[in-house]
Design a protein around this motif. Sequence first.
Motif, PDB file in Angstrom:
ATOM      1  N   THR A 101      34.161  47.807   8.151  1.00 53.28           N
ATOM      2  CA  THR A 101      33.283  46.772   8.734  1.00 53.28           C
ATOM      3  C   THR A 101      32.334  47.376   9.773  1.00 53.28           C
ATOM      4  O   THR A 101      31.333  46.761  10.122  1.00 53.28           O
ATOM      5  CB  THR A 101      34.105  45.675   9.438  1.00 53.28           C
ATOM      6  OG1 THR A 101      34.856  46.282  10.495  1.00 53.28           O
ATOM      7  CG2 THR A 101      35.019  44.951   8.467  1.00 53.28           C
ATOM      8  N   GLY A 102      32.726  48.535  10.341  1.00 56.33           N
ATOM      9  CA  GLY A 102      31.894  49.142  11.383  1.00 56.33           C
ATOM     10  C   GLY A 102      32.359  48.797  12.787  1.00 56.33           C
ATOM     11  O   GLY A 102      31.751  49.224  13.771  1.00 56.33           O
ATOM     12  N   GLN A 103      33.474  48.035  12.898  1.00 62.83           N
ATOM     13  CA  GLN A 103      33.940  47.585  14.233  1.00 62.83           C
ATOM     14  C   GLN A 103      34.099  48.774  15.190  1.00 62.83           C
ATOM     15  O   GLN A 103      33.625  48.739  16.312  1.00 62.83           O
ATOM     16  CB  GLN A 103      35.260  46.821  14.077  1.00 62.83           C
ATOM     17  CG  GLN A 103      35.734  46.180  15.361  1.00 62.83           C
ATOM     18  CD  GLN A 103      36.995  45.326  15.170  1.00 62.83           C
ATOM     19  OE1 GLN A 103      37.322  44.896  14.064  1.00 62.83           O
ATOM     20  NE2 GLN A 103      37.702  45.075  16.256  1.00 62.83           N
ATOM     21  N   HIS A 104      34.797  49.822  14.747  1.00 61.84           N
ATOM     22  CA  HIS A 104      34.828  51.071  15.524  1.00 61.84           C
ATOM     23  C   HIS A 104      33.902  52.047  14.821  1.00 61.84           C
ATOM     24  O   HIS A 104      34.020  52.276  13.619  1.00 61.84           O
ATOM     25  CB  HIS A 104      36.240  51.658  15.575  1.00 61.84           C
ATOM     26  CG  HIS A 104      37.136  50.938  16.538  1.00 61.84           C
ATOM     27  ND1 HIS A 104      38.474  51.190  16.659  1.00 61.84           N
ATOM     28  CD2 HIS A 104      36.871  49.957  17.448  1.00 61.84           C
ATOM     29  CE1 HIS A 104      38.998  50.414  17.596  1.00 61.84           C
ATOM     30  NE2 HIS A 104      38.046  49.644  18.083  1.00 61.84           N
ATOM     31  N   ASN A 152      29.843  50.302   4.228  1.00 57.51           N
ATOM     32  CA  ASN A 152      30.019  50.203   5.678  1.00 57.51           C
ATOM     33  C   ASN A 152      29.085  49.098   6.152  1.00 57.51           C
ATOM     34  O   ASN A 152      27.865  49.186   5.994  1.00 57.51           O
ATOM     35  CB  ASN A 152      29.694  51.527   6.376  1.00 57.51           C
ATOM     36  CG  ASN A 152      30.082  51.481   7.843  1.00 57.51           C
ATOM     37  OD1 ASN A 152      29.942  50.438   8.499  1.00 57.51           O
ATOM     38  ND2 ASN A 152      30.590  52.584   8.366  1.00 57.51           N
ATOM     39  N   LEU A 153      29.672  48.047   6.691  1.00 58.56           N
ATOM     40  CA  LEU A 153      28.869  46.867   7.049  1.00 58.56           C
ATOM     41  C   LEU A 153      28.106  47.055   8.355  1.00 58.56           C
ATOM     42  O   LEU A 153      27.227  46.262   8.678  1.00 58.56           O
ATOM     43  CB  LEU A 153      29.768  45.629   7.153  1.00 58.56           C
ATOM     44  CG  LEU A 153      30.657  45.334   5.933  1.00 58.56           C
ATOM     45  CD1 LEU A 153      31.498  44.089   6.190  1.00 58.56           C
ATOM     46  CD2 LEU A 153      29.813  45.150   4.679  1.00 58.56           C
ATOM     47  N   GLY A 190      28.635  39.942   5.584  1.00 59.17           N
ATOM     48  CA  GLY A 190      28.602  41.216   4.845  1.00 59.17           C
ATOM     49  C   GLY A 190      29.684  41.252   3.772  1.00 59.17           C
ATOM     50  O   GLY A 190      29.451  41.707   2.639  1.00 59.17           O
ATOM     51  N   LEU A 191      30.868  40.760   4.118  1.00 60.58           N
ATOM     52  CA  LEU A 191      31.984  40.815   3.170  1.00 60.58           C
ATOM     53  C   LEU A 191      31.761  39.901   1.973  1.00 60.58           C
ATOM     54  O   LEU A 191      32.167  40.203   0.855  1.00 60.58           O
ATOM     55  CB  LEU A 191      33.294  40.447   3.889  1.00 60.58           C
ATOM     56  CG  LEU A 191      33.827  41.551   4.809  1.00 60.58           C
ATOM     57  CD1 LEU A 191      34.863  41.014   5.787  1.00 60.58           C
ATOM     58  CD2 LEU A 191      34.435  42.688   3.980  1.00 60.58           C
ATOM     59  N   GLU A 192      31.084  38.779   2.208  1.00 59.05           N
ATOM     60  CA  GLU A 192      30.815  37.872   1.079  1.00 59.05           C
ATOM     61  C   GLU A 192      30.001  38.600   0.001  1.00 59.05           C
ATOM     62  O   GLU A 192      30.294  38.521  -1.197  1.00 59.05           O
ATOM     63  CB  GLU A 192      30.071  36.629   1.559  1.00 59.05           C
ATOM     64  CG  GLU A 192      29.882  35.628   0.434  1.00 59.05           C
ATOM     65  CD  GLU A 192      29.181  34.382   0.894  1.00 59.05           C
ATOM     66  OE1 GLU A 192      29.735  33.291   0.683  1.00 59.05           O
ATOM     67  OE2 GLU A 192      28.068  34.485   1.449  1.00 59.05           O
ATOM     68  N   ALA A 248      38.107  38.261   9.777  1.00 58.48           N
ATOM     69  CA  ALA A 248      36.857  37.995   9.043  1.00 58.48           C
ATOM     70  C   ALA A 248      37.092  38.146   7.546  1.00 58.48           C
ATOM     71  O   ALA A 248      36.641  37.321   6.737  1.00 58.48           O
ATOM     72  CB  ALA A 248      35.772  38.978   9.510  1.00 58.48           C
ATOM     73  N   ALA A 249      37.835  39.174   7.165  1.00 58.38           N
ATOM     74  CA  ALA A 249      38.070  39.409   5.735  1.00 58.38           C
ATOM     75  C   ALA A 249      38.984  38.337   5.161  1.00 58.38           C
ATOM     76  O   ALA A 249      38.801  37.894   4.017  1.00 58.38           O
ATOM     77  CB  ALA A 249      38.680  40.800   5.547  1.00 58.38           C
TER      78      ALA A 249
END
Length: 365
Positions: free
Chosen positions: A36-39, A60-61, A78-80, A102-103
Amino acid sequence: MKVLTVVGARPQFIKAAMVSHEFQQRDDIEEILVHTGQHFDRNMSELFFEQMTIPRPRYNLGVSGGSHTVMTARMMLGLETVIQEESPDLVLLFGDTNSTLAAALTAVKMRIPIAHVEAGPRSRSLKNAEEANRVCTDHLGSVLFAATESGLRNLAEEGLGERAFLVGDLMYDAFLHYSDVVDSETFQPVLVSIDGNPIEIPPHYCYLTCHRSENTENLNALSEILLAASALPYPVIYPVHPRALDLARDVVSCCKLDSIVLAEPVGYLESIFLTKHAAHVITDSGGVQREAFFAKVPCTVPMTIFVWPEIMVDGRCVLVPPERGKIESVLNRTQRIDDDYLPFGDGRAAGRIVDVLSGCSEEVL
Ligand code: UDP
């Protein structure tokens, strides 16, 4: 079967690594990895993919920063798109971060079943930022993998027992597997100070990690924790999570805490090395607490809530409010080690998870 694995934060890379390695041994499951890009800092992300040979994420979102709500919403968007493109049979999630929630929300809206690893821990406080993520994800999940008996019990109490499997803890799998690497004579841990200078690891030290929002939202808790740690008769190595960097730097310089060594976040191998050789661990990290337990090093947790009751035994891990005097009063205790007490499984959680997923019936999928 096509499995879409979603990761975003440091502890998820570690857990996903162990399951990905297992997927690679089997030919009945195709794994698509989404970050997701969180970190996103090299030391919080890329380094883990290198050290643990995790396959490159296909997507990579690039979602990081912003409020929890903004981050979660942007990840969902992004996941959708990714789920539409890939049409997976199952979405595989780990732990309790915003990426997990989120996922889970996106998958359930798109009618894709969810498998949740590390299901069941409960702090029983919604003030704890991760609690909503873990409770919601467990309730949306079709297959739940508990690491411990207490997690399994919590799931059963919430009516989720029929979809739950006790598999053991992937962090224990990883700890056992990578201990061979860090115990070898050729392993050279790399530690760099926040000013960019190399750090030599002293023979006696305390390993400290502190990044929970409860402890880093303002100066109070973090300064109490660092003041208490600085009373120890040896240096304290503190690799600082980016979230806590400004605050940690301020506390150390304002209070002149010369024995606290502020370092860049370290790689997984360095973290395991630091834990195994520490005289004491002070941490608010769920992962580091368990690793100190695996390494049989006494651990002090400056928090008021906990989710791993099995380590709070025999003085091995002690929960203490983040107040200087209270922390100092428990740092010099002795612990008792019962070598037969192994509440986190046998290091083969990943194999069990993949066995269960391989056998998932049409009904689940
Ligand atoms: N860790 C790491 N580098 C560090 C600090 C921690 O590799 O500088 C590892 C640690 O050994 C553990 C995991 O990261 O395996 C824990 O992640 P974190 O504390 O971010 O999350 P939590 O476990 O609290 O969810």
